[in-house]
Motif scaffolding. Structure first.
Motif, mmCIF file in Angstrom:
data_model
loop_
_atom_site.group_PDB
_atom_site.id
_atom_site.type_symbol
_atom_site.label_atom_id
_atom_site.label_comp_id
_atom_site.label_asym_id
_atom_site.label_seq_id
_atom_site.Cartn_x
_atom_site.Cartn_y
_atom_site.Cartn_z
ATOM 1 N N LEU A 210 0.844 -1.183 0.000
ATOM 2 C CA LEU A 210 0.000 0.000 0.000
ATOM 3 C C LEU A 210 0.887 1.244 0.000
ATOM 4 O O LEU A 210 1.855 1.334 0.741
ATOM 5 N N PRO A 211 0.580 2.223 -0.830
ATOM 6 C CA PRO A 211 1.454 3.400 -0.932
ATOM 7 C C PRO A 211 1.299 4.347 0.249
ATOM 8 O O PRO A 211 0.369 4.215 1.040
ATOM 9 N N VAL A 212 2.240 5.315 0.322
ATOM 10 C CA VAL A 212 2.160 6.346 1.373
ATOM 11 C C VAL A 212 0.889 7.146 1.174
ATOM 12 O O VAL A 212 0.477 7.396 0.055
ATOM 13 N N SER A 213 0.307 7.572 2.260
ATOM 14 C CA SER A 213 -0.954 8.300 2.128
ATOM 15 C C SER A 213 -0.727 9.630 1.419
ATOM 16 O O SER A 213 0.273 10.303 1.618
ATOM 17 N N ASP A 214 -1.677 9.971 0.574
ATOM 18 C CA ASP A 214 -1.551 11.200 -0.207
ATOM 19 C C ASP A 214 -1.569 12.438 0.648
ATOM 20 O O ASP A 214 -0.887 13.412 0.356
ATOM 21 N N THR A 215 -2.387 12.411 1.697
ATOM 22 C CA THR A 215 -2.542 13.626 2.502
ATOM 23 C C THR A 215 -1.211 14.043 3.107
ATOM 24 O O THR A 215 -0.906 15.224 3.182
ATOM 25 N N ALA A 216 -0.440 13.079 3.515
ATOM 26 C CA ALA A 216 0.850 13.419 4.115
ATOM 27 C C ALA A 216 1.709 14.200 3.135
ATOM 28 O O ALA A 216 2.307 15.218 3.474
ATOM 29 N N ILE A 217 1.737 13.715 1.900
ATOM 30 C CA ILE A 217 2.565 14.369 0.888
ATOM 31 C C ILE A 217 2.026 15.771 0.589
ATOM 32 O O ILE A 217 2.774 16.745 0.503
ATOM 33 N N ASP A 218 0.728 15.861 0.448
ATOM 34 C CA ASP A 218 0.151 17.173 0.117
ATOM 35 C C ASP A 218 0.472 18.184 1.191
ATOM 36 O O ASP A 218 0.820 19.335 0.899
ATOM 37 N N GLN A 219 0.345 17.770 2.420
ATOM 38 C CA GLN A 219 0.659 18.696 3.510
ATOM 39 C C GLN A 219 2.118 19.106 3.457
ATOM 40 O O GLN A 219 2.473 20.255 3.702
ATOM 41 N N THR A 220 2.947 18.132 3.132
ATOM 42 C CA THR A 220 4.377 18.434 3.050
ATOM 43 C C THR A 220 4.642 19.472 1.959
ATOM 44 O O THR A 220 5.430 20.391 2.144
ATOM 45 N N ILE A 221 3.967 19.316 0.860
ATOM 46 C CA ILE A 221 4.181 20.258 -0.240
ATOM 47 C C ILE A 221 3.771 21.668 0.174
ATOM 48 O O ILE A 221 4.461 22.642 -0.091
ATOM 49 N N LEU A 222 2.648 21.743 0.841
ATOM 50 C CA LEU A 222 2.204 23.045 1.349
ATOM 51 C C LEU A 222 3.263 23.652 2.244
ATOM 52 O O LEU A 222 3.584 24.840 2.171
ATOM 53 N N ALA A 223 3.796 22.801 3.105
ATOM 54 C CA ALA A 223 4.808 23.292 4.033
ATOM 55 C C ALA A 223 6.032 23.801 3.289
ATOM 56 O O ALA A 223 6.626 24.805 3.652
ATOM 57 N N ILE A 224 6.380 23.096 2.218
ATOM 58 C CA ILE A 224 7.543 23.537 1.439
ATOM 59 C C ILE A 224 7.251 24.900 0.819
ATOM 60 O O ILE A 224 8.063 25.819 0.858
ATOM 61 N N GLU A 225 6.076 24.992 0.233
ATOM 62 C CA GLU A 225 5.747 26.230 -0.470
ATOM 63 C C GLU A 225 5.740 27.416 0.461
ATOM 64 O O GLU A 225 6.121 28.510 0.079
#
Lengths: 671, 298
Positions: free
Chosen positions: A304-319
């Motif tokens: 099962l892949p990494v949850s999408d929400t985690a990545i999306d939040q991370t991207i927001l944090a980067i931005e």
């Protein structure tokens, strides 16, 4: 004449340092002249004679000067020649190496500077010398100055080189050491102090050079890393090639003008900053790219892949700058390499899972195929389907072993890793377990059906032995459910009569008399029934007995009969009479056999009417037939008999044999 | 001669036939093969594979024959070339095949309850070779052909008799007077009648043309020769290893081929291997005896 003295006087006053040897010499000359003046006063030398003597002195002095100057000139000319030779050699080497003769320019500049300097020096010397009247002084100067000049010259060369590389103003730097050195007009200070300061300046600039060089190399390294991370196109990279090529250079190798200037370093810094910004803006892209790489690996290895929400939040944090994208990327990289490792360890089991799943597909296909009754009807590709079915059967045979092997491998893996082996989120062992249960259930079902069919078959055979025909399912060939039979214990509607037999089949003792709906049994069409006019003979035991006995079907037992052609006999002999007939064994020849043969109807058209009853019902009808309720059979094969009666269908040996063959190949699947 | 043929089929033998022209024997088997033997040299001349068990076969001439089986197809086999054509198909397994020299047609009977006639001359072409299809009351179990007369025996003990020249209607419709399922029908060589055998005891039957006597083979493994007119048995050959599934006299009556092959009368069980025996026929075995003579025992 007097002007010299006057000037000398001035210089003498200006040079105030007592220790200066030049001054000391100067003092000696002056005192000599002074002494001369005293002598002349004493002697009473005339003014004219005095002037004559002084002119002579000057003339002689000038001649000495001139000689020395000529000597100095000749020195210079030699030096120039040496430089020119060296230059030529350098040029030759440079052209042989195919390099731009940078150094020539530098040398030339240096040379010019040097020459300029020398000229300046020389001219100021001359001026200075001319302003003195002491030739010894000048001679001494010539000698003692050459070493210092050399040192200074060396220092100045280095300084010049460093300034060139560092993009600094040479004159300014030199002037800072000693203002006199940068003034082309004025005299130069060539003191030890100056030389020391010059040396210190050279060293300092060298340190600056090293510092800047390291900084530049760091910048170049960063640049390379950024290019690598962002897959910068080669054209962009080439612009900075000349920097990155020096990434491992040492200090003395860096000689190009302005290659370490502040401006240049700023320029490179700016580019690195720009790249950084590009990187930041690409970070989201990169994170997504890494994430999809991660997902891809997960998918292929059925994790099962990494949850999408985690990545999306991370991207927001980067931005929003909260999180440093580099860290995220690093983290992702780590995750990816971890997953790759895991994927590798799963590879073997996954391959087996794929094989198992595709075998299950073939299993399903085969089940469907076996249910298709039209499968032997040849159509286009029927041949291929047959082949596929055969292959599928082989595959399905291997399935239990496959599942077993897969399960044990998985267990070993789980023990080694200390975690469950998941396949798309489900524990693989659970999947295998489920499959096994399903398969067992299916096998149970099939076994049940088979047993049921067997039982039916045996019951039918029993009946056939008794009555000459058997109930059977609607379709002649196998593939369907077990034949629907009349319930056990009940005889069929057929009566078995034989030619010339005196007896007839007895109905069951407990048969109800009202079930005589097969009175038409005596009509021609009745299967198993003989034609009217002939005695019938009962063949064997109580049908009840036969049916209830453990399904031991007696081999095909022939009947012994006697041929009697008598219509009347039928009527009289019909009743419930049980006659047990010994079962004939198939060995040996007896009269029975002959009699049997006589059963064979020798029918000729002439004899037919005599032998074969008229289809119409004979008078003697009251035969209490054993009847049994037969299931309603839609496929009434004997339509032209008694249509309203549901008929049961018989099988020939060949039909049964073929049905068995087909069943055999089917049953391999569920074995 | 009493010969056991080499290279017999590996599964049940459904039928065997001697050629009209030579001592070639055509054998059909449940192992899906049709085999051609030369009895005089005891050699296998050819094998032809079907899509399913072959249930019957017959010669056309020494160069070709016909075969039918559980794959529902009607095939013509050209022996030397090893070629086969499919004349056509039934909707269920085809149980019997005969070739009519009178009409030049192939006649087949199937469990799809039809008898079909085929013109083999159309075999190579893309057109259908079927000439006619005739619905029977039940699944066809046996056919026999003599002259223009075709006798069809079906399940349910029906017997239809046709004149090949007019197949629109059977000449006669009959019921077998035997108690049991009809197994085999054979016409008298003189065309005056036919003999039926039933599953009660006899599974194979062949007429000896010259004398009108006939041979029967049964599940008991014995072959008997009968004089039907006098209703006597003339001879019995020694017991064969297992049930007799087929019999065939050679064209000159000198040889009798016997297929000793379990006929499944007791369902699936282990049995002797399938074999083909060819024996000489002595006149004394097949010649009718007047009633005055005592029965000849085995």
């Amino acid at each position: 004449g007097s002007f010299i003295f006057l000037n000398r006087q001035k210089h003498f006053e200006m040079a105030s340092v007592k220790k200066d040897p030049i001054l000391q010499v100067e003092t000696t000359c002056g005192s000599l002249l002074y002494e001369l003046q005293i002598i002349w006063d004493e002697v009473g030398e005339t003014e004219t004679d005095r002037d004559k003597m002084l002119l002579e002195l000057e003339r002689e002095c000038l001649e000495v000067y001139r000689r020395k100057v000529d000597q100095a000139n000749r020195c210079r000319a030699q030096l120039r020649q040496a430089i020119a030779d060296a230059e030529a050699e350098l040029a030759a080497i440079c052209s042989a190496m195919g390099e731009r003769p940078v150094h020539i320019r530098q040398l030339q500049a240096l040379q010019k500077e040097k020459v300029k300097f020398d000229l300046n020096l020389a001219s100021s010397f001359l001026v200075w010398l001319l302003q003195t009247s002491s030739f010894i002084y000048s001679l001494w100067c010539c000698f003692t100055q050459s070493d210092r000049v050399e040192t200074i010259r060396k220092h100045l060369c280095s300084l010049y080189s460093h300034c060139s590389v560092l993009g600094m103003d040479f004159n300014e730097v030199v002037g800072q050491v000693n203002p006199t050195l940068s003034d082309p007009e004025g005299p130069r200070s060539l003191s030890d102090h100056t030389i020391e300061k010059l040396g210190a300046a050279v060293q300092k600039l060298r340190e600056v050079k090293i510092q800047r060089m390291q900084k530049l190399q760091d910048l170049a390294t960063t640049m390379l890393e950024l290019w690598n991370l962002m897959d910068t196109p080669i054209e962009e990279q080439q612009e900075y090639q000349h920097i990155t090529c020096n990434i491992a250079a040492s200090e003395h190798e860096i000689t190009e003008a302005n290659s370490l200037s502040e401006d240049f370093i700023k320029y490179v810094e700016a580019e690195v900053v720009r790249l950084d910004e590009v990187k930041a803006s690409k970070m989201k892209e990169l994170v997504l790219k890494k994430r999809s790489e991660l997902e891809d690996i997960c998918r292929k290895t059925h994790l099962l892949p990494v949850s999408d929400t985690a990545i999306d939040q991370t991207i927001l944090a980067i931005e929003s700058g909260i999180v440093d994208a580099t860290l995220v990327l690093e983290h992702l990289e780590q995750h990816i390499s971890k997953i790759k490792e895991e994927a590798l360890s799963r590879k073997e089991i996954l391959e087996k899972v794929e094989k198992w799943l595709s075998a299950c597909d073939e299993e399903s296909w085969l089940e469907e195929y076996n249910r298709d009754d039209n499968r032997y009807n040849a159509g286009r590709g029927a041949h291929l389907t047959l082949k596929r079915a055969e292959k599928a059967r082989n595959l399905v045979n291997k399935l239990p072993g496959m599942v077993e092997a897969l399960a044990s491998k998985t267990i070993v893996w789980e023990q080694e890793k200390g975690i469950e082996f998941l396949y798309d989120g489900i524990r693989l062992l659970s999947m295998l377990e489920e499959y096994n249960i399903l398969r067992q259930e299916r096998e149970e079902e099939h076994r049940r059906q088979r047993d049921h069919k067997k039982l039916q078959g045996q019951l039918i055979a029993e009946q056939e032995a008794l009555y000459g025909s058997k109930p059977s399912p609607s379709k002649p060939l196998g593939g369907k459910k077990a034949p629907r039979m009349s319930t056990g214990g009940a005889a069929t509607t057929n009566r078995r009569l034989s030619l010339g037999a005196g007896m007839h089949q007895t109905p069951k003792p407990n048969k109800k008399p009202d079930q005589r709906h097969n009175d038409g049994a005596l009509s021609t069409g009745r299967r198993g029934l003989d034609i009217a006019g002939l005695h019938t003979r009962k063949q064997s035991m109580n049908p009840c007995e036969q049916l209830q006995s453990p399904l031991v079907r007696k081999p095909f037992s022939p009947i012994s009969t006697t041929v009697v052609a008598s219509k009347a006999n039928i009527a009289t002999t019909i009743q419930q009479q049980l006659l047990a007939t010994p079962v004939k064994n198939n060995n040996g020849v007896t009269n029975l056999e002959e009699e049997k043969m006589m059963m064979m109807m020798m029918q000729t058209p002439k004899n037919v009417s005599a032998m074969i009853p008229i289809p119409s019902t004979p008078a003697t009808v009251s035969v209490p037939m054993q009847t049994a309720p037969t299931p309603l059979n839609n496929n009434n094969n004997n339509a032209r008999l008694i249509p309203e009666k549901p008929e049961v269908v018989e099988y020939s040996f060949e039909e049964r044999r073929l049905a068995f063959m087909l069943q055999q190949s089917n049953s391999l699947i569920y074995a | 001669m009493n010969l056991e043929l080499s290279n017999p089929p590996s599964d049940g033998i459904s039928n065997l036939r001697f050629s009209n022209a030579s001592d070639h024997l055509l054998v059909s088997s449940w192992d899906k093969l049709v085999r051609l033997y030369d009895v005089s040299t005891n050699s296998l001349k050819g094998e032809f594979l079907h899509g399913g068990p072959v249930l019957d076969c017959c010669f056309h001439d020494d160069s070709s024959g016909f075969s039918v089986g559980a794959d529902n197809k009607v095939r013509r086999i050209v022996f030397n070339v090893g070629k086969e054509d499919i004349l056509g198909m039934h909707e269920s397994p085809v149980r019997c095949v005969e070739y009519s020299y009178a009409t030049g047609q192939v006649i087949t009977g199937s469990w799809d309850k039809t008898v079909k006639c085929w013109d083999p001359r159309g075999a190579s072409g893309p057109d259908r070779t079927q000439v006619g299809t005739y619905l029977q009351p039940e699944r066809v179990y046996s056919l026999s052909l003599v002259g223009n007369r075709l006798v069809v025996a079906t399940a349910g003990r029906h017997v239809n008799i046709y004149d090949l020249r007019n197949m629109s209607q059977p000449e006669q419709r009959r019921e077998s007077s035997l108690k049991y399922q009809t197994r085999c029908v054979r016409s008298y060589p003189n065309g005056t009648g036919y003999a039926l055998s039933s599953v009660e005891g006899r599974v194979a039957m062949e007429f000896f043309d010259l004398y009108g006597t006939f041979a029967t083979g049964g599940c008991d493994g014995f072959v008997n020769i009968w004089d039907g007119n006098n209703k006597k048995r003339l001879y019995q050959y020694s017991k064969y290893p297992t049930s007799i599934s087929a019999l065939s006299f050679s064209r000159d009556g000198q040889l009798l081929a016997v297929a000793s092959s379990y006929t499944y009368e007791e369902g699936e069980k282990s049995h002797e291997p399938d074999a083909i025996f060819v024996r000489s026929v002595n006149e004394i075995e097949v010649k009718p005896k007047p009633k005055a003579y005592p029965n000849h025992a085995a």
